[in-house]
Write a protein that holds these residues in place. Structure first.
Motif, mmCIF file in Angstrom:
data_model
loop_
_atom_site.group_PDB
_atom_site.id
_atom_site.type_symbol
_atom_site.label_atom_id
_atom_site.label_comp_id
_atom_site.label_asym_id
_atom_site.label_seq_id
_atom_site.Cartn_x
_atom_site.Cartn_y
_atom_site.Cartn_z
ATOM 1 N N UNK A 187 0.849 -1.195 0.000
ATOM 2 C CA UNK A 187 0.000 0.000 0.000
ATOM 3 C C UNK A 187 0.887 1.247 0.000
ATOM 4 N N UNK A 188 0.367 2.276 -0.598
ATOM 5 C CA UNK A 188 1.115 3.528 -0.626
ATOM 6 C C UNK A 188 1.095 4.163 0.758
ATOM 7 N N UNK A 189 1.983 5.081 0.981
ATOM 8 C CA UNK A 189 2.011 5.768 2.274
ATOM 9 C C UNK A 189 0.749 6.611 2.453
ATOM 10 N N UNK A 190 0.193 7.119 1.351
ATOM 11 C CA UNK A 190 -1.057 7.882 1.437
ATOM 12 C C UNK A 190 -2.186 6.994 1.938
ATOM 13 N N UNK A 191 -2.217 5.757 1.436
ATOM 14 C CA UNK A 191 -3.240 4.806 1.872
ATOM 15 C C UNK A 191 -3.090 4.520 3.363
ATOM 16 N N UNK B 204 -1.855 6.441 5.626
ATOM 17 C CA UNK B 204 -2.290 7.620 6.383
ATOM 18 C C UNK B 204 -3.804 7.665 6.466
ATOM 19 N N UNK B 205 -4.481 7.387 5.341
ATOM 20 C CA UNK B 205 -5.948 7.407 5.339
ATOM 21 C C UNK B 205 -6.516 6.339 6.270
ATOM 22 N N UNK C 265 -8.743 6.875 9.621
ATOM 23 C CA UNK C 265 -10.040 6.227 9.843
ATOM 24 C C UNK C 265 -10.036 5.459 11.160
ATOM 25 N N UNK C 266 -8.932 4.764 11.438
ATOM 26 C CA UNK C 266 -8.828 4.029 12.702
ATOM 27 C C UNK C 266 -8.847 4.994 13.883
ATOM 28 N N UNK C 267 -8.141 6.102 13.742
ATOM 29 C CA UNK C 267 -8.112 7.097 14.816
ATOM 30 C C UNK C 267 -9.513 7.613 15.096
ATOM 31 N N UNK C 268 -10.272 7.925 14.037
ATOM 32 C CA UNK C 268 -11.633 8.425 14.199
ATOM 33 C C UNK C 268 -12.517 7.366 14.854
ATOM 34 N N UNK C 269 -12.377 6.118 14.415
ATOM 35 C CA UNK C 269 -13.182 5.044 14.996
ATOM 36 C C UNK C 269 -12.849 4.840 16.467
#
Length: 159
Positions: A85-89, A91-92, A96-100
């Motif tokens: 996976x790219x580094x951008x992926x 980060x996204x 998402x995990x942080x928000x969850x």
């Protein structure tokens, strides 16, 4: 009639042995022919006239062994690696995990416990009820309310 030297034998027979290995199905016929000559060079034959027969037999055996090896390698081929996976992926996903996790952290204690025991530890409702000291019906209620609250919280964050 004197027997040809090793160099003369190589010059006269190399191409025909490469063709033989190729016709037998070798994926690397030149390597097979070279290996046959290397084995002949380190070997003492009783009959000097047997060198060509020895080379042909060696080419046949080496080709057979190589094909057998390749067949086994293909049968045991490991699964391809997961795509990187790219580094951008990354980060996204981490966002998402942080928000969850932040939304789970804001849940009431009992709801958070029900979700963590169910989805993190993969416990049954009976096991969760025993761990929390409540009835299985209460577990269902806490889990249902927790999932509804998470859904609302994550929808609000998307806006």
């Amino acid at each position: 009639m004197p027997q040809p030297s090793f160099a003369e034998l190589f010059a006269a027979q190399y191409q025909s042995l490469v063709r033989l290995a190729g016709l037998l199905g070798a994926d690397d016929p030149e390597d097979i022919a070279q290996e046959a000559f290397a084995r002949l060079h380190t070997r003492r034959l009783r009959d000097d006239g047997a060198a060509l027969a020895y080379l042909r037999a060696t080419v046949c055996n080496l080709t057979r062994n190589r094909l057998r090896h390749l067949r086994l390698v293909r049968l045991r081929r490991p699964d391809p690696p997961e795509p990187v996976r790219s580094s951008e992926h990354a980060v996204l996903v981490s966002e998402e995990h942080r928000e969850l996790l932040a939304a789970v952290d804001r849940l009431p204690r009992r709801q958070r416990e029900a979700l963590v025991l169910r989805y993190w530890l993969d416990l049954s409702e009976r096991e969760i009820a025993d761990a929390m000291g409540v009835s299985p019906g209460s577990v269902k209620t806490h889990a249902s309310r927790a999932l509804a609250a998470l859904g609302r919280a994550l929808q609000e964050e998307e806006r």
